[in-house]
Write a protein that holds these residues in place. Structure first.
Motif, PDB file in Angstrom:
ATOM      1  N   PHE A 193       2.155  51.968  95.102  1.00  0.00           N
ATOM      2  CA  PHE A 193       0.865  51.385  94.751  1.00  0.00           C
ATOM      3  C   PHE A 193       0.544  50.338  95.805  1.00  0.00           C
ATOM      4  O   PHE A 193       1.385  49.498  96.133  1.00  0.00           O
ATOM      5  N   LYS A 194      -0.688  50.388  96.329  1.00  0.00           N
ATOM      6  CA  LYS A 194      -1.132  49.399  97.319  1.00  0.00           C
ATOM      7  C   LYS A 194      -2.507  48.909  96.892  1.00  0.00           C
ATOM      8  O   LYS A 194      -3.454  49.699  96.791  1.00  0.00           O
ATOM      9  N   SER A 195      -2.630  47.616  96.628  1.00  0.00           N
ATOM     10  CA  SER A 195      -3.889  47.068  96.129  1.00  0.00           C
ATOM     11  C   SER A 195      -4.991  47.159  97.179  1.00  0.00           C
ATOM     12  O   SER A 195      -4.743  47.060  98.381  1.00  0.00           O
ATOM     13  N   THR A 196      -6.213  47.365  96.693  1.00  0.00           N
ATOM     14  CA  THR A 196      -7.397  47.379  97.554  1.00  0.00           C
ATOM     15  C   THR A 196      -8.407  46.312  97.134  1.00  0.00           C
ATOM     16  O   THR A 196      -9.258  45.912  97.909  1.00  0.00           O
ATOM     17  N   ARG A 197      -8.309  45.857  95.866  1.00  0.00           N
ATOM     18  CA  ARG A 197      -9.247  44.834  95.362  1.00  0.00           C
ATOM     19  C   ARG A 197      -8.616  44.152  94.148  1.00  0.00           C
ATOM     20  O   ARG A 197      -8.002  44.804  93.308  1.00  0.00           O
ATOM     21  N   GLU A 222      -9.772  41.400  91.073  1.00  0.00           N
ATOM     22  CA  GLU A 222     -10.870  40.687  90.434  1.00  0.00           C
ATOM     23  C   GLU A 222     -10.349  39.872  89.259  1.00  0.00           C
ATOM     24  O   GLU A 222      -9.445  40.312  88.561  1.00  0.00           O
ATOM     25  N   ARG A 223     -10.950  38.717  89.045  1.00  0.00           N
ATOM     26  CA  ARG A 223     -10.616  37.881  87.892  1.00  0.00           C
ATOM     27  C   ARG A 223     -11.232  38.504  86.650  1.00  0.00           C
ATOM     28  O   ARG A 223     -12.401  38.870  86.643  1.00  0.00           O
ATOM     29  N   LYS A 224     -10.440  38.676  85.596  1.00  0.00           N
ATOM     30  CA  LYS A 224     -10.918  39.212  84.318  1.00  0.00           C
ATOM     31  C   LYS A 224     -10.385  38.335  83.203  1.00  0.00           C
ATOM     32  O   LYS A 224      -9.211  38.436  82.828  1.00  0.00           O
ATOM     33  N   GLY A 225     -11.230  37.446  82.666  1.00  0.00           N
ATOM     34  CA  GLY A 225     -10.780  36.533  81.617  1.00  0.00           C
ATOM     35  C   GLY A 225      -9.635  35.676  82.110  1.00  0.00           C
ATOM     36  O   GLY A 225      -9.740  35.022  83.145  1.00  0.00           O
ATOM     37  N   ASP A 226      -8.516  35.698  81.386  1.00  0.00           N
ATOM     38  CA  ASP A 226      -7.338  34.930  81.779  1.00  0.00           C
ATOM     39  C   ASP A 226      -6.445  35.691  82.752  1.00  0.00           C
ATOM     40  O   ASP A 226      -5.446  35.164  83.223  1.00  0.00           O
ATOM     41  N   GLY A 227      -6.781  36.952  83.028  1.00  0.00           N
ATOM     42  CA  GLY A 227      -5.948  37.781  83.894  1.00  0.00           C
ATOM     43  C   GLY A 227      -6.710  38.317  85.088  1.00  0.00           C
ATOM     44  O   GLY A 227      -7.699  37.732  85.533  1.00  0.00           O
ATOM     45  N   TYR A 228      -6.252  39.471  85.572  1.00  0.00           N
ATOM     46  CA  TYR A 228      -6.836  40.081  86.763  1.00  0.00           C
ATOM     47  C   TYR A 228      -6.909  41.591  86.598  1.00  0.00           C
ATOM     48  O   TYR A 228      -6.107  42.184  85.882  1.00  0.00           O
ATOM     49  N   ALA A 229      -7.859  42.194  87.274  1.00  0.00           N
ATOM     50  CA  ALA A 229      -7.924  43.646  87.424  1.00  0.00           C
ATOM     51  C   ALA A 229      -7.532  43.932  88.870  1.00  0.00           C
ATOM     52  O   ALA A 229      -8.227  43.512  89.799  1.00  0.00           O
ATOM     53  N   VAL A 230      -6.409  44.612  89.051  1.00  0.00           N
ATOM     54  CA  VAL A 230      -5.903  44.915  90.392  1.00  0.00           C
ATOM     55  C   VAL A 230      -6.104  46.409  90.638  1.00  0.00           C
ATOM     56  O   VAL A 230      -5.411  47.243  90.065  1.00  0.00           O
ATOM     57  N   THR A 231      -7.075  46.728  91.474  1.00  0.00           N
ATOM     58  CA  THR A 231      -7.368  48.118  91.814  1.00  0.00           C
ATOM     59  C   THR A 231      -6.639  48.461  93.108  1.00  0.00           C
ATOM     60  O   THR A 231      -6.559  47.641  94.025  1.00  0.00           O
ATOM     61  N   GLY A 232      -6.106  49.677  93.153  1.00  0.00           N
ATOM     62  CA  GLY A 232      -5.400  50.079  94.354  1.00  0.00           C
ATOM     63  C   GLY A 232      -5.154  51.569  94.377  1.00  0.00           C
ATOM     64  O   GLY A 232      -5.582  52.308  93.480  1.00  0.00           O
ATOM     65  N   ASP A 233      -4.463  52.009  95.406  1.00  0.00           N
ATOM     66  CA  ASP A 233      -4.136  53.420  95.599  1.00  0.00           C
ATOM     67  C   ASP A 233      -2.742  53.690  95.067  1.00  0.00           C
ATOM     68  O   ASP A 233      -1.754  53.152  95.578  1.00  0.00           O
TER      69      ASP A 233
END
Length: 192
Positions: free
Chosen positions: A101-105, A107-118
């Motif tokens: 898994f390699k992150s591409t973006r 984003e802050r989501k509430g108290d956590g994060y959304a980590v998008t990747g390949d």
């Protein structure tokens, strides 16, 4: 001829904007669950997880994450099932020894994060978003290392990654569900 005075230079203390954190494989795991016979979940985990987080301290959304999972470390507590999952019908560990898994973006989501990747499984790469639900505050271990922990979850369709094997049940369902729930529990150590 007059000379212009050059203003004195002052040293400014700078700190590194990015810190590097390495996954501690002894304290990290990647777990999954998938429906079996349409009635209950089978769970398994991979213990061979490694990777690095480059954490941008001023803005964590500028950080990057790379993870590699040794597919041969799969364990569902059933040797026969593990052998089938590691074989050509599923992970084909002999030809594909790692998932990555390699992150591409981020984003802050509430108290956590959304980590998008390949995410790459069995040589097939698809975009996946991990929901990072929990990130601990940095803490010192008894040996002076600084550590953080995080928990992330995702759901994928295994067929998107070429994991298509199945068999039909005589009651009308299938043996293995398509949706796979993933949970990463990761502890990271700050590099010196």
């Amino acid at each position: 001829m007059t000379q212009t005075a050059t203003p004195p230079t002052t040293a400014v203390a700078t700190t590194s904007a990015t810190t590097t954190w390495k996954i501690d494989p002894a304290h990290s795991a990647a777990e999954f669950k998938v429906k079996h016979m349409m009635i209950s979940y089978v769970r398994g985990k991979f213990s061979g997880i490694s990777g690095v987080l480059h954490r941008y301290e001023a803005d964590h959304t500028r950080s990057t994450l790379e993870v590699s999972i040794d597919t041969s470390t799969l364990n569902t507590l059933d040797a026969q099932r593990d052998g089938h999952l590691k074989g050509a019908d599923f992970l084909h560990v002999e030809n594909f020894p790692a998932m990555t898994f390699k992150s591409t973006r981020i984003e802050r989501k509430g108290d956590g994060y959304a980590v998008t990747g390949d995410l790459t499984i069995r040589g097939v790469t698809r975009p996946v978003t991990l929901t990072v639900e929990e990130v601990s505050e940095p803490a010192k271990d008894p040996w002076g290392n600084t550590r953080i922990g995080l928990t992330a979850t995702a759901k994928i369709n295994r067929k998107d990654f070429g994991l298509t094997w199945n068999t039909t049940l005589e009651t009308g369902g299938v043996l293995v569900g398509e949706d796979v729930g993933i949970t990463l529990d990761v502890q990271l150590v700050k590099a010196a």
